[in-house]
Design a protein around this motif. Structure first.
Motif, short mmCIF file in Angstrom:
data_model
loop_
_atom_site.label_atom_id
_atom_site.label_comp_id
_atom_site.label_asym_id
_atom_site.label_seq_id
_atom_site.Cartn_x
_atom_site.Cartn_y
_atom_site.Cartn_z
N ALA A 11 0.81 -1.22 0.00
CA ALA A 11 0.00 0.00 0.00
C ALA A 11 0.85 1.27 0.00
N LEU A 12 2.17 1.11 0.18
CA LEU A 12 3.05 2.27 0.29
C LEU A 12 3.91 2.49 -0.94
N ILE A 13 3.77 1.59 -1.94
CA ILE A 13 4.58 1.69 -3.16
C ILE A 13 3.67 1.66 -4.36
N GLU A 14 3.73 2.70 -5.16
CA GLU A 14 2.99 2.77 -6.41
C GLU A 14 3.97 2.93 -7.56
N PRO A 15 3.56 2.72 -8.81
CA PRO A 15 4.52 2.76 -9.93
C PRO A 15 5.34 4.03 -10.03
#
Length: 417
Positions: A11-15
């Motif tokens: 939930a803490l890493i997006e592209p």
């Protein structure tokens, strides 16, 4: 180490963005130790640091102390630096030559292959099986062209599979030696930084910052290096996969076509080195090697090769990291090596210019991460022009955040496996 409390990093890493919590959260740091540092391959040292039988040097895997040993049987091995009796640190000296190690607390003695050789006052241990008290061993050791990697996992990908395309950059590095080998004999400096280790991991192949962070150095030294990190540069950023990233300056050096320009030198200033290279590789191949120069690559999670020097990252805490740095030294190139040592001291020595700039940024980044708004940090630069090279690796402009996106993709895979 007991498992850390659960924290869903997905939930803490997006592209194209990451959450600030990834840099300061203690639970996440403990999970990183379990899932990255104590499970995947980690660079530990180089065989040139233990050239003779019974040589050893103290190293680490993350915060865990280990011994890199050229043991009495001739093997390169990694042992945990911990006496199994009462847990005392077995060896406190940085390096040496010993066939045995004796614990300073109760004088238990161990062979440098790890077996318990004897107890002090052995009558108190009558009937005890000494084989039950061997030193802890790093179960897997992988060596690529002298670079020693360790993994605390009993199985997994080979070191060749782990390195993947990054092997080509190590090969490029060693081509700069007339004998194709490194000799890390200059000693290590240790720089302690009050910041999370991932700020350093991201920065090492970040081509967006040098023109600003290091502008004063470039101006004072009347250096043209700053232009290599500007909008007109033909240099590239590259994602090799597995978290390995590169800042590839070869397009710029090939455009100039001048041997040793990457080093700020000319052939007439290093005649001994040029002759040795031509003898080893032939004039044409030697010329191309000296044009291309040494690589600028970050091998996940802790090995940074920066043209003239090498850094090893050691996380001690969520907000504390040691950078171990040494000048690269190429076997068979004494005149070249002398200048490598001098330039390393000028850039990252105790009074060096470049490392002071970067360290200030790392610590400011860490303090900034603790500020609650904004919580998300963006990594979108150059996404629209990201593309694949002829080998299938993602590349971008020298100032693009291709490496940082690649690092976080690999990090996410390891943390959520």
């Amino acid at each position: 180490m007991p498992p850390a409390s659960s924290c869903d990093t997905r939930a803490l890493i997006e592209p194209t963005r990451v959450h600030s919590r990834l840099y300061y959260d203690q639970t996440i740091f403990e999970q990183e130790l379990e899932r990255i540092w104590y499970r995947s391959w980690v660079y530990v040292g180089h065989i040139s640091e233990v050239p003779n039988r019974n040589d050893y040097v103290t190293k680490s895997i993350g915060p865990m102390p280990v011994l890199l040993i050229h043991d009495r049987t001739g093997q390169i091995t990694l042992l945990r630096n911990k006496c199994p009796h009462r847990g005392n640190q077995l060896c406190a000296y940085r390096e040496g030559n010993r066939s045995t190690f004796t614990c300073p607390y109760h004088a238990w003695t161990f062979s440098n292959t790890g077996e318990l050789a004897g107890f002090a006052y052995a009558d108190g241990y009558e009937g005890v099986d000494k084989s039950e008290f061997s030193l802890g061993r790093v179960p897997r050791v992988g060596i690529y062209r002298g670079f020693v990697f360790g993994s605390l996992a009993t199985d997994g990908p080979s070191v060749d599979e782990y390195l993947g395309g990054a092997k080509a950059s190590i090969d490029q590095l060693l081509d700069n030696s007339p004998e194709g080998e490194l000799e890390l004999t200059a000693g290590f400096l240790q720089h302690r930084t009050q910041a999370n280790w991932k700020f350093m991991l991201e920065n090492e192949t970040d081509g967006y910052h040098p023109g600003f962070v290091h502008s004063s150095v470039f101006q004072v030294t009347d250096s043209g290096i700053g232009k290599l990190y500007g909008p007109q540069s033909t240099a590239l950023t590259r994602d090799f996969g597995n978290g390995h990233t590169e800042f590839d300056l070869r397009p710029e050096w090939r455009r100039l076509g001048e041997p040793l320009a990457w080093f700020g030198a000319t052939e007439d200033r290093l005649p001994g080195y040029v002759k040795a290279m031509e003898t080893s590789y032939g004039a044409e191949r030697a010329r191309q090697i000296m044009i291309d120069g040494s690589p600028h690559i970050m091998i996940f999670p802790n090995l940074f090769i920066a043209e003239i020097q090498m850094f090893v990252l050691q996380p001690l805490a969520v907000n504390e990291t040691i950078q171990h740095v040494t000048a690269l030294q190429f076997k068979g190139a004494p005149d070249f090596n002398r200048r490598l040592r001098q330039q390393t001291m000028g850039s990252v020595g105790p009074a060096g210019f470049l490392l002071a700039d970067d360290t200030e940024m790392y610590e400011r980044n860490h303090r900034g991460a603790l500020i609650s708004d904004p919580e998300w940090l963006t990594l979108s630069r150059g996404l629209h022009r990201e593309r694949h090279d002829e080998n299938g690796y993602l590349i971008g402009h020298s100032t693009d955040e291709v490496p940082q996106r690649g690092i976080w993709r690999h990090y996410a895979r390891l943390m959520t496996a």
